[in-house]
Design an enzyme around this catalytic site. Sequence first.
Site, PDB file in Angstrom:
ATOM      1  N   ASN A   1      -4.962  -0.681  -0.573  1.00 27.87           N
ATOM      2  CA  ASN A   1      -4.426   0.252   0.467  1.00 27.87           C
ATOM      3  C   ASN A   1      -5.353   0.223   1.532  1.00 27.87           C
ATOM      4  OD1 ASN A   1      -5.641   1.630  -1.499  1.00 27.87           O
ATOM      5  ND2 ASN A   1      -4.666   3.665  -0.722  1.00 27.87           N
TER       6      ASN A   1
ATOM      7  N   GLU B   1      -5.770   2.938   4.964  1.00 28.96           N
ATOM      8  CA  GLU B   1      -5.231   4.146   5.724  1.00 28.96           C
ATOM      9  C   GLU B   1      -5.655   4.237   6.947  1.00 28.96           C
ATOM     10  OE1 GLU B   1      -6.516   7.290   2.941  1.00 28.96           O
ATOM     11  OE2 GLU B   1      -4.867   6.896   1.503  1.00 28.96           O
TER      12      GLU B   1
ATOM     13  N   GLU C   1       0.267  -2.971  -2.242  1.00 24.87           N
ATOM     14  CA  GLU C   1       1.312  -4.007  -2.410  1.00 24.87           C
ATOM     15  C   GLU C   1       1.619  -4.995  -1.192  1.00 24.87           C
ATOM     16  OE1 GLU C   1       1.403  -0.956  -3.423  1.00 24.87           O
ATOM     17  OE2 GLU C   1       2.701  -0.480  -4.837  1.00 24.87           O
TER      18      GLU C   1
ATOM     19  N   CYS D   1       6.174   1.858  -3.788  1.00 22.19           N
ATOM     20  CA  CYS D   1       6.694   3.129  -2.875  1.00 22.19           C
ATOM     21  C   CYS D   1       8.131   2.314  -2.537  1.00 22.19           C
ATOM     22  CB  CYS D   1       5.908   3.538  -1.917  1.00 22.19           C
ATOM     23  SG  CYS D   1       5.873   2.415  -0.488  1.00 22.19           S
TER      24      CYS D   1
ATOM     25  N   CYS E   1       7.568  -0.543  -0.106  1.00 19.80           N
ATOM     26  CA  CYS E   1       6.902  -1.885  -0.752  1.00 19.80           C
ATOM     27  C   CYS E   1       8.095  -2.567  -1.642  1.00 19.80           C
ATOM     28  CB  CYS E   1       5.821  -1.663  -1.739  1.00 19.80           C
ATOM     29  SG  CYS E   1       4.421  -1.051  -0.817  1.00 19.80           S
TER      30      CYS E   1
HETATM   31  N1  THU Z   1      -0.155   3.594  -1.884  1.00 19.11           N
HETATM   32  C1  THU Z   1      -0.245   2.512  -2.458  1.00 19.11           C
HETATM   33  O1  THU Z   1      -1.019   1.669  -1.900  1.00 19.11           O
HETATM   34  N2  THU Z   1       0.934   1.790  -2.986  1.00 19.11           N
HETATM   35  C2  THU Z   1       1.921   2.449  -3.316  1.00 19.11           C
HETATM   36  O2  THU Z   1       2.782   2.005  -3.886  1.00 19.11           O
HETATM   37  C3  THU Z   1       2.163   3.957  -3.170  1.00 19.11           C
HETATM   38  C4  THU Z   1       0.972   4.686  -2.299  1.00 19.11           C
HETATM   39  C5  THU Z   1      -1.210   4.259  -1.149  1.00 19.11           C
HETATM   40  C6  THU Z   1      -0.758   4.598  -0.026  1.00 19.11           C
HETATM   41  C7  THU Z   1      -1.736   5.735   0.438  1.00 19.11           C
HETATM   42  O3  THU Z   1      -3.108   5.212   1.061  1.00 19.11           O
HETATM   43  C8  THU Z   1      -2.422   6.348  -0.816  1.00 19.11           C
HETATM   44  O4  THU Z   1      -1.635   5.552  -1.896  1.00 19.11           O
HETATM   45  C9  THU Z   1      -1.693   7.719  -0.958  1.00 19.11           C
HETATM   46  O5  THU Z   1      -0.380   7.715  -0.572  1.00 19.11           O
END
Ligand code: THU
Length: 132
Positions: free
Chosen positions: A44, A46, A57, A88, A91
């Site tokens: 991930n 941000e 993902e 989520c 994704c």
């Molecule tokens: N996040 C993911 O990388 N994948 C998911 O399926 C859910 C959330 C990340 C996004 C963000 O950087 C952190 O988790 C907190 O939400």
Amino acid sequence: MKIDAKKLIAAALKAREGSVSPYSKFKVGAALLTADGEVIGGANVESASYGLTCCAERIALFKALTEGKKKFIAVAVVARWDGGAMPCGACRQLLAEYAPDAKVFVADTADLQTIKRFTVGGLLPGAFRLVS
Ligand code: THU
């Protein structure tokens, strides 16, 4: 092809080291297995404009797609969350479009031996599609 879920989870754990998550500090790693046996990892990323954040993902999927990979048979997701963190909704949509037949493996970094298994179709039944 036989899918080694443990190996794919290990690849997702490795990819998680690349997480850029200064805001949530919640590191997520993902690894996609292509039909050719290649593994593409992602983590991930941000943004200070929080809504621009991209999940592990999708980073893995975008990497793979833009490297010309077209067929995916599994995706693994790891995070430090009891029982593992589920993909989520956004994704799930992207996976349903580009990896509709993939298996989904989810694990908690604190217990990598326990792997939950799903399918992309099962996680988003009746997905919206504009091409068949
Ligand atoms: N996040 C993911 O990388 N994948 C998911 O399926 C859910 C959330 C990340 C996004 C963000 O950087 C952190 O988790 C907190 O939400």
